[in-house]
Design a protein around this motif. Structure first.
Motif, mmCIF file in Angstrom:
data_model
loop_
_atom_site.group_PDB
_atom_site.id
_atom_site.type_symbol
_atom_site.label_atom_id
_atom_site.label_comp_id
_atom_site.label_asym_id
_atom_site.label_seq_id
_atom_site.Cartn_x
_atom_site.Cartn_y
_atom_site.Cartn_z
ATOM 1 N N CYS A 83 0.833 -1.198 0.000
ATOM 2 C CA CYS A 83 0.000 0.000 0.000
ATOM 3 C C CYS A 83 0.875 1.257 0.000
ATOM 4 O O CYS A 83 1.862 1.334 0.722
ATOM 5 C CB CYS A 83 -0.896 -0.019 1.224
ATOM 6 N N VAL A 84 0.509 2.222 -0.837
ATOM 7 C CA VAL A 84 1.250 3.473 -0.866
ATOM 8 C C VAL A 84 0.435 4.605 -0.258
ATOM 9 O O VAL A 84 0.733 5.777 -0.479
ATOM 10 C CB VAL A 84 1.671 3.834 -2.302
ATOM 11 N N ALA A 85 -0.597 4.263 0.493
ATOM 12 C CA ALA A 85 -1.415 5.235 1.220
ATOM 13 C C ALA A 85 -1.938 6.331 0.317
ATOM 14 O O ALA A 85 -1.872 7.513 0.635
ATOM 15 C CB ALA A 85 -0.645 5.819 2.409
ATOM 16 N N CYS A 86 -2.458 5.905 -0.833
ATOM 17 C CA CYS A 86 -2.989 6.899 -1.758
ATOM 18 C C CYS A 86 -4.392 7.319 -1.381
ATOM 19 O O CYS A 86 -4.934 8.275 -1.932
ATOM 20 C CB CYS A 86 -2.987 6.357 -3.181
ATOM 21 N N MET A 87 -5.025 6.629 -0.467
ATOM 22 C CA MET A 87 -6.346 6.956 0.073
ATOM 23 C C MET A 87 -7.489 6.701 -0.912
ATOM 24 O O MET A 87 -8.617 7.098 -0.654
ATOM 25 C CB MET A 87 -6.440 8.429 0.520
ATOM 26 N N LEU A 88 -7.197 6.049 -2.025
ATOM 27 C CA LEU A 88 -8.281 5.828 -2.990
ATOM 28 C C LEU A 88 -9.339 4.900 -2.406
ATOM 29 O O LEU A 88 -10.540 5.110 -2.572
ATOM 30 C CB LEU A 88 -7.720 5.231 -4.275
ATOM 31 N N CYS A 89 -8.888 3.835 -1.721
ATOM 32 C CA CYS A 89 -9.869 2.892 -1.185
ATOM 33 C C CYS A 89 -10.698 3.563 -0.101
ATOM 34 O O CYS A 89 -11.906 3.378 -0.020
ATOM 35 C CB CYS A 89 -9.182 1.630 -0.671
ATOM 36 N N ILE A 100 -7.057 5.113 7.148
ATOM 37 C CA ILE A 100 -5.629 5.020 6.882
ATOM 38 C C ILE A 100 -4.947 6.262 7.455
ATOM 39 O O ILE A 100 -5.455 7.374 7.324
ATOM 40 C CB ILE A 100 -5.352 4.946 5.362
ATOM 41 N N PHE A 117 -3.598 1.022 9.151
ATOM 42 C CA PHE A 117 -4.557 0.709 8.099
ATOM 43 C C PHE A 117 -5.620 -0.147 8.751
ATOM 44 O O PHE A 117 -5.347 -1.268 9.163
ATOM 45 C CB PHE A 117 -3.844 -0.058 6.966
ATOM 46 N N CYS A 134 -7.786 0.219 -5.913
ATOM 47 C CA CYS A 134 -6.373 0.257 -5.545
ATOM 48 C C CYS A 134 -5.483 0.250 -6.796
ATOM 49 O O CYS A 134 -5.542 -0.671 -7.611
ATOM 50 C CB CYS A 134 -6.020 -0.916 -4.666
ATOM 51 N N PRO A 135 -4.617 1.265 -6.970
ATOM 52 C CA PRO A 135 -3.783 1.340 -8.169
ATOM 53 C C PRO A 135 -2.588 0.400 -8.106
ATOM 54 O O PRO A 135 -1.947 0.156 -9.118
ATOM 55 C CB PRO A 135 -3.333 2.795 -8.190
ATOM 56 N N VAL A 136 -2.243 -0.112 -6.921
ATOM 57 C CA VAL A 136 -1.031 -0.923 -6.819
ATOM 58 C C VAL A 136 -1.343 -2.360 -6.395
ATOM 59 O O VAL A 136 -0.467 -3.085 -5.938
ATOM 60 C CB VAL A 136 -0.028 -0.291 -5.826
#
Ligand code: SF4
Ligand code: SF4
Lengths: 191, 361
Positions: A83-89, A100, A117, A134-136
């Motif tokens: 997880c890169v903590a992009c906050m999308l989810c 998060i 998380f 999630c992008p990753v």
């Protein structure tokens, strides 16, 4: 309008024979099941079922290969969460059950990582949108697990450690990336 | 004198201890039996130190739960009547057992001990009277709850119980005619005779139609499915909506005790009471052929056991009926009671009269 009525015949009208018929059915079930319950108790006829009950959680039924279970956070080869903590989810979640806390990652290529998380499974509606957002490919719902009951609300808020420990169900169609696979570092912007 | 009192107290302890225990176990049996009938397993999770014992701890868990619940009395309700009603339900159900004979007269140490708590000469009338008294608990519960739905529920229940009481009492008339007594001990004793020398002259042989009517009406009296309109927790609201905790349990237990009471009365009136076919005070015998003498004490023990087993069988059977049949609609209920059972009960009385007269004549 056509009213379809069922006129009871005389025998049905005095109930008695219908009652006896019903009683015969239930009595048959009772003695059939009782026979096999007692046989099981004595160690015989184990292969004949006396009840259709599935004694969850000791027994479970196999779930579908596409079924959404408890979340799992996928890991990098070094074991840290992808997880890169992009906050999308967290943003996409319709019931806002993902929380998060992001922190700067020492590696500039990764940029951010989640300090905490949490997924509150009491609120989760198992829609799978977090997984899709999630992008990753960090969050998956492929553990094939139903959350166990808990004695407090806090028991049912799964933290980062718990979610990272989950393993995907073998052969599960949701697991594109098993734990520890994929690129060691993922740059969300593709740079 | 003192010994008589002690013996009576012992009998009371025996009967009520037995009845209350069976009532407790019925709560478990109801769950388990319905489960087995429906191919399920039923409640089995309550355990003590991992010991589950087929869910037998569930009644205990229920009691603990119910005792620790809040005992709520509606603020606008009548405090006294609200408290009285559940105990009345328990009392009227329990009182019936006072007149049910559970064994032959016991001869021990020069004494004749009738195995019935109170050998009342009104016998079966006492049973019917206390069955009717049960309506008070229903009506009082609905009235004192300060809730219009409870009141309507209690009205419904009272109407049902009163309607079926007629058929119930009339069907008993046939038994009284057959055995010439209203005393339950006499009725049980008279069922030790044999017709054609070999068939036990039980009530169900003498009064097959009367038995069906009595059983249907008695099921209605216990207010359980298919006659559970007074309660029917799933859609229309019943009379004990405003009850919680222990008082609710009292109604619940009262219902189970009524089931046992009905089983006991049916056994006594129609299934020979404590009589075991071909066993009497002389011992085991085949009519007209031979007799194997048995000691008196053994015979009495066999008879008491037989009575308890018969009662258990009818409890089982009533649970079976309860889990087989769907509930009547209210108009069907009233129609069945007034237009079917009651005329049939009258017919039974007349037919029995004609038959008994022609046999005697
Ligand atoms: S499955 Fe849906 S509700 Fe559950 S965490 Fe993911 S987005 Fe939220
Ligand atoms: S969408 Fe994926 S990368 Fe972004 S915060 Fe959620 S789990 Fe982490």
């Amino acid at each position: 309008m056509k009213i379809v009525g069922h006129k009871l015949s005389f025998l049905e009208n005095i109930y008695l024979f219908e009652i006896v018929r019903g009683l015969v059915i239930t009595t048959r079930h009772f003695f059939y099941n009782m026979f096999f319950h007692i046989a099981h108790l004595l160690g015989y006829q184990q292969d004949v079922e006396a009840a259709v009950t599935i004694q969850y959680p000791e027994q479970t039924i196999p779930v579908s290969k596409r079924w959404r279970g408890v979340h799992r956070i996928n890991t990098r080869p070094d074991g840290s969460p992808r997880c890169v903590a992009c906050m999308l989810c967290e943003t996409v979640c319709p019931v806002q059950c993902i929380h998060i806390v992001a922190e700067e990652h020492p590696d500039p290529a990764i940029e951010k990582y989640p300090v905490s998380f949490e997924v509150d499974v009491t609120r989760c509606c198992w829609c799978g949108m977090c997984e899709e957002a999630c992008p990753v490919d960090a969050i998956y719902m492929d553990s094939g697990k139903i959350p166990k009951a808990g004695y407090s609300r806090q028991d049912l808020v799964y933290d980062k450690e718990t979610l990272t420990k989950e393993v995907p169900l073998p052969g599960y169609q949701r697991s594109l990336n098993p734990p520890g696979a994929g690129a060691p570092k993922v740059n969300p912007m593709g740079l | 004198m003192f010994i008589d009192v002690a013996i009576t107290l012992l009998k009371i302890a025996f009967v009520f201890g037995l009845v209350l225990n069976i009532a407790g176990i019925l709560g478990w049996a109801e769950r388990k039996q319905s489960a087995v009938m429906q191919d399920r397993i039923g409640a089995n999770r309550a355990d003590i130190l991992g010991l589950r014992l087929f869910g037998l701890f569930h009644p205990i868990a229920d009691i603990v739960k119910v005792i620790t619940k809040e005992d709520w009395i509606p603020p606008g309700g009548d405090k006294f009547l609200h408290t009285l009603a559940p105990f009345l339900a328990l009392f009227t159900a329990l009182a019936v057992f006072a007149v049910i004979p559970f064994g032959d007269t016991l001869h021990i140490a020069g004494r004749d001990i009738p195995l019935v708590i109170a050998d009342l000469n009104v016998g079966i009338l006492f049973v019917i009277a206390f069955g009717s008294l049960g309506i008070y608990s229903v009506v009082l519960a609905g009235w004192s709850s300060d809730n219009k739905y409870s009141l309507l529920g209690s009205m419904r229940a009272a109407a049902q119980v009163i309607s079926y009481e007629l058929a119930l009492a009339l069907s008993v008339v046939g038994v009284i005619m057959a055995y010439g007594s209203v005393e339950l001990d006499d009725i049980a004793r008279a069922q030790g005779q044999y017709v054609l020398g070999i068939i036990p002259y039980w009530g169900v042989i003498a009064q097959p139609l009367g038995f069906l009517i009595f059983f249907a009406a008695a099921m209605a009296e216990t207010k359980r499915t298919p006659f559970d309109l007074p309660e029917c927790e799933s859609e229309i609201i019943g009379y004990f909506t405003e009850y919680s905790g222990f008082k609710f349990l009292a109604f619940w237990m009262g219902e189970f005790i009524e089931v046992i009471a009905v089983a006991g009365v049916v056994t006594t009136l129609y299934f020979g009471g404590w009589q075991v076919p071909f066993i009497d005070s002389q011992g085991f015998f085949v009519p007209g052929l031979f007799t194997i003498p048995l000691p008196h004490l053994l015979v009495v023990v066999i008879q008491v056991t037989a009575f308890i087993l018969k009662v258990c069988f009818f409890c089982w059977f009533m649970l079976l009926v309860r889990w087989t049949l769907p509930r009547f609609r209210y108009d069907q209920l009233m129609g069945f009671g007034w237009k079917f059972l009651l005329p049939l009960a009258f017919l039974n009385v007349i037919l029995s009269g004609v038959i008994f007269m022609s046999f005697e004549g």
